[in-house]
Design an enzyme around this catalytic site. Structure first.
Site, mmCIF file in Angstrom:
data_model
loop_
_atom_site.group_PDB
_atom_site.id
_atom_site.type_symbol
_atom_site.label_atom_id
_atom_site.label_comp_id
_atom_site.label_asym_id
_atom_site.label_seq_id
_atom_site.Cartn_x
_atom_site.Cartn_y
_atom_site.Cartn_z
ATOM 1 N N SER A 6 0.821 -1.208 0.000
ATOM 2 C CA SER A 6 0.000 0.000 0.000
ATOM 3 C C SER A 6 0.853 1.255 0.000
ATOM 4 O O SER A 6 2.003 1.256 0.459
ATOM 5 C CB SER A 6 -0.903 0.000 1.236
ATOM 6 O OG SER A 6 -1.526 1.247 1.434
ATOM 7 N N TYR B 159 -3.255 6.097 -3.858
ATOM 8 C CA TYR B 159 -4.355 7.051 -3.874
ATOM 9 C C TYR B 159 -4.003 8.191 -4.819
ATOM 10 O O TYR B 159 -2.836 8.435 -5.114
ATOM 11 C CB TYR B 159 -4.613 7.589 -2.462
ATOM 12 C CG TYR B 159 -5.071 6.540 -1.483
ATOM 13 C CD1 TYR B 159 -6.397 6.132 -1.430
ATOM 14 C CD2 TYR B 159 -4.170 5.944 -0.600
ATOM 15 C CE1 TYR B 159 -6.820 5.166 -0.531
ATOM 16 C CE2 TYR B 159 -4.577 4.974 0.307
ATOM 17 C CZ TYR B 159 -5.911 4.593 0.330
ATOM 18 O OH TYR B 159 -6.319 3.628 1.219
ATOM 19 N N THR C 154 -7.035 2.974 -5.812
ATOM 20 C CA THR C 154 -8.239 2.909 -4.989
ATOM 21 C C THR C 154 -9.118 4.117 -5.281
ATOM 22 O O THR C 154 -8.658 5.256 -5.195
ATOM 23 C CB THR C 154 -7.874 2.852 -3.502
ATOM 24 O OG1 THR C 154 -7.166 1.644 -3.246
ATOM 25 C CG2 THR C 154 -9.115 2.893 -2.624
ATOM 26 N N LYS D 3 -9.731 -0.302 -7.813
ATOM 27 C CA LYS D 3 -10.305 -0.983 -6.654
ATOM 28 C C LYS D 3 -11.400 -0.105 -6.057
ATOM 29 O O LYS D 3 -11.158 1.045 -5.704
ATOM 30 C CB LYS D 3 -9.230 -1.256 -5.606
ATOM 31 C CG LYS D 3 -9.740 -1.957 -4.360
ATOM 32 C CD LYS D 3 -8.581 -2.258 -3.425
ATOM 33 C CE LYS D 3 -9.051 -2.952 -2.162
ATOM 34 N NZ LYS D 3 -9.770 -2.035 -1.253
ATOM 35 N N HIS E 118 -14.423 -1.609 0.359
ATOM 36 C CA HIS E 118 -13.363 -1.276 1.322
ATOM 37 C C HIS E 118 -13.595 -1.996 2.645
ATOM 38 O O HIS E 118 -13.360 -1.442 3.730
ATOM 39 C CB HIS E 118 -13.292 0.237 1.543
ATOM 40 C CG HIS E 118 -11.898 0.763 1.676
ATOM 41 N ND1 HIS E 118 -11.220 1.337 0.626
ATOM 42 C CD2 HIS E 118 -11.030 0.800 2.733
ATOM 43 C CE1 HIS E 118 -10.019 1.710 1.035
ATOM 44 N NE2 HIS E 118 -9.877 1.392 2.309
#
Length: 381
Positions: free
Chosen positions: A109, A132, A158, A254, A278
């Site tokens: 991540s 992000y 995401t 996602k 999520h």
């Protein structure tokens, strides 16, 4: 309870709860608002029954899949999750090693606690980088260039987090970024001294994916400013198309939950989508990924690889998702609780149990390969 006595997801969750301070356990375990979507993510599978075929001569089975251009030995992968070294001092290192042992994909991540380059260098199994979208377009490109230079195979953007979900468990304990523990929250840390000893005796907690882009000298305050000031809520499909073109490789979104958005993702140049709410941590009351699979798979056709995550705790649930057309299934809490409970050994035990369940369930379903699973193998109540 000990690791050898953990035989399913609930056992791992119980062991993790016994070892983690309450605020950290509830950060993993909690969802948004009333946690309706969080509960439905798992319970929705109970409304769908498997229909086995017998006398098919199933001596051995092939559990492998190809998704996003990656050959996996299992139809499940370890989804990217944040802050893993808060749960166990080895964090992503343990997850990557366990995933490699079982021949499947794992993710790092943007908020990961180990550098993607270190993980990529040590392990040869497919690696995902989740990020992000930032207001600074140059920063977005810099992060993509770093992932490409590291040799990451799959990029995952995401798209369901332009604002944070209302996670009331964290509000009660004070677990936040920046950390603002309540008195009760501080007492729960004091009740688990071994966690604190591990935390202070191992390397300093870091977020290496962000250190090159964010001034981390302010500690938790810096992280808080990252969320409130740097992420861009105006992200749109034109931005996605630009990123997909720049990456020029396996690129998935996602947080897709509708057929209409799946078509737009394909139009924008994406090669895959992950149905996800999520983990029930964003929009409470939203549908489950499993319930949306049919709509998205039909909309995607052969233009996208469709994956899903959320609430998966059993091999039978994986087979149900694959029967509806998912190419692979992401695991989150399924490996985070074992990680918190026992590090790499915990994740390996959990993945081993999942592999054993899928193998046994395939034999009981009368299929030798996963592509033999179809909607004819399911009945919805």
């Amino acid at each position: 309870m000990r690791l050898k006595n953990c035989h399913n997801f609930k056992d791992f969750r119980k062991l993790a709860e016994s070892r983690l301070p309450g605020p950290i356990f509830n950060y993993i375990d909690g969802g948004a608002d009333d946690e309706v979507t969080y509960r439905n993510n798992t319970s929705c599978f109970d409304k769908c029954d498997l229909i086995p075929n017998v006398l098919r001569g199933v001596e051995s089975v092939d559990m492998s899949v190809t998704v996003m251009g990656q050959k996996l030995d299992l139809p499940v992968y370890c989804s990217p999750t944040a802050l893993q070294r808060l749960f166990h001092h080895k964090g992503e290192r343990a997850v990557a090693a366990a995933s490699e042992k079982y021949g499947t994909m794992f993710g790092v991540s943007s908020l990961g606690t180990v550098a993607m380059e270190e993980i990529r260098e040590k392990h040869k199994n497919p690696q995902v980088f989740q990020f992000y979208f930032h207001k600074d377009r140059g920063l977005n490109r810099a992060m993509l260039e770093r992932a490409k230079a590291a040799g990451v195979e799959v990029l995952m953007l995401t798209v369901d987090s332009i604002t944070g979900g209302n996670r009331e468990r964290d509000l009660r304990t004070g677990f936040s970024i920046p950390m603002q523990l309540t008195l009760g929250g501080m007492m729960q840390f004091a009740m688990k001294p071994m966690w604190g000893i591990n935390y202070v005796t191992h390397e300093k907690f870091r977020l290496p994916q962000l250190e090159s882009h964010v001034d981390m000298s302010g500690g938790a305050t810096s992280i808080g400013r990252y969320f409130t000031e740097m992420l861009d809520p105006t992200m749109n499909w034109d931005d996605v198309a630009e990123l997909a073109e720049f990456w020029d490789g396996e690129f998935c979104l996602k947080g897709i939950m509708s057929g209409a958005d799946a078509k737009l993702a394909a139009d924008a140049g994406c090669t895959g989508v992950i149905l996800s709410n999520h983990g029930g941590r964003q929009l409470d009351g939203s549908s489950t990924a499993f319930n949306q699979l049919t709509e998205v798979v039909e909309a995607a056709g052969d233009r996208l690889d469709v994956m899903m995550d959320g609430g998966v705790q059993r091999g039978t649930q994986v087979l149900k998702a694959l029967s509806l057309g998912a190419k692979a299934v992401g695991l989150g809490r399924y490996y985070l609780f074992p990680l918190a409970a026992a590090g790499q050994a915990g994740v390996e035990r959990a993945l081993g149990q999942m592999r054993a369940e899928i193998e046994r369930d395939m034999k009981l379903m009368g299929v030798t390969s996963l592509d033999q699973l179809t909607r004819s193998n399911l009945r919805f109540r």
